[in-house]
Each structure stands twice: as structure tokens, then as C-alpha cells.
Design an enzyme around this catalytic site. Structure first.
Site: not given
Ligand code: 5GP
Ligand code: ZN
Length: 118
Positions: A104, A106
Site C-alpha cells: 500500500h 500512503h
């Protein structure tokens, strides 16, 4: 590793099994607001496929990192932080604070961001 993991939180967000505030969906990506935001804009951008981290995804040579970068640009524009600037972070491994082992990025913006980071 590209399989969906039955015990992976973010795989469950991809399937809708775990709810999330989705801000943008791509063919191969999903972006949603972080449940514990660290800035006025804090969006997580993930591949639909499971990779444990950014390096594993890069090694797979499937072009997903380019796609995440493109999505980040679109989200930054939509969130109104493209002009001011923002930070894209890929925590990699426990010492860097990675707690969810599904790649992921950010996207953090909407406030001044210190450098060096903590
Ligand atoms: P990491 O520490 O692995 O880089 O980032 C994981 C991020 O996922 C954290 O910022 C955390 O707040 C966020 N997070 C953890 N569980 C959930 C959840 O169930 N929903 C959402 N939207 N974010 C989550
Ligand atoms: Zn996963």
C-alpha cells in the site's frame, strides 16, 4: 506472491468483505481513506492483487507500481493537494512500521510534512 490471501485485511477490502471509504477505483487498484489518518488527506492506494510489499511487486515486473503512481497523481488532484505537494510513502518491513503486508502506498497531504520523517 500474487494470490489473494484469506487472512489479509486489504484483500478483504478489495472484495468488499471489510468496508472502507473508497475514493477511487482503477482496473488493478483500489484507493481508500486510512482508518487512522495522519494528515487531512491520508489515502491508501493498493493493488487488487496481493503483494507483500513494494519490492515484491517491483520484482514481479507487472507494472503495478506505475499504475499506483498514476492513481496517486489523480487522487492528489482530486483532494486538492497536487499544487501544495504531498508525500507518497511505502513502509517496507517491521522496522519501518509496516503493519499490513499487502502493498500500500500512503498518500499524505493537506499539512506541512516534516523531513526527515520520524
Ligand atoms: P502500514 O503501517 O502497514 O504502513 O500502514 C497500514 C495502514 O493501514 C495504517 O495507517 C492503518 O491506520 C491502516 N489501516 C489498518 N486497518 C485498517 C482498516 O481496517 N481500514 C482502513 N481504511 N485502514 C486501515
Ligand atoms: Zn492481500
Amino acid at each position: 506472491m500474487t494470490d489473494s490471501r484469506s487472512d489479509c485485511l486489504f484483500c478483504k477490502i478489495v472484495t468488499g468483505e471489510v468496508p472502507a471509504e473508497v475514493v477511487r477505483e482503477g482496473e488493478r487498484t483500489v484507493a481508500f481513506r486510512d482508518i487512522n489518518p495522519q494528515a487531512p488527506t491520508h489515502v491508501l492506494i493498493i493493488p487488487r492483487e496481493h503483494y507483500r510489499d513494494v519490492v515484491s511487486a517491483g520484482a514481479a515486473e507487472v507494472g503495478i507500481l506505475d499504475e499506483i503512481a498514476r492513481e496517486a497523481g489523480e487522487i492528489a488532484r482530486a483532494e486538492g493537494v497536487a499544487e501544495s505537494g504531498y508525500r507518497l510513502v511505502f513502509n517496507t518491513g517491521p522496522a519501518a512500521g509496516q503493519t499490513v503486508f499487502h502493498l500500500h502506498g500512503h498518500l499524505l497531504g493537506g499539512r506541512g510534512l516534516e523531513w526527515p520523517p520520524g
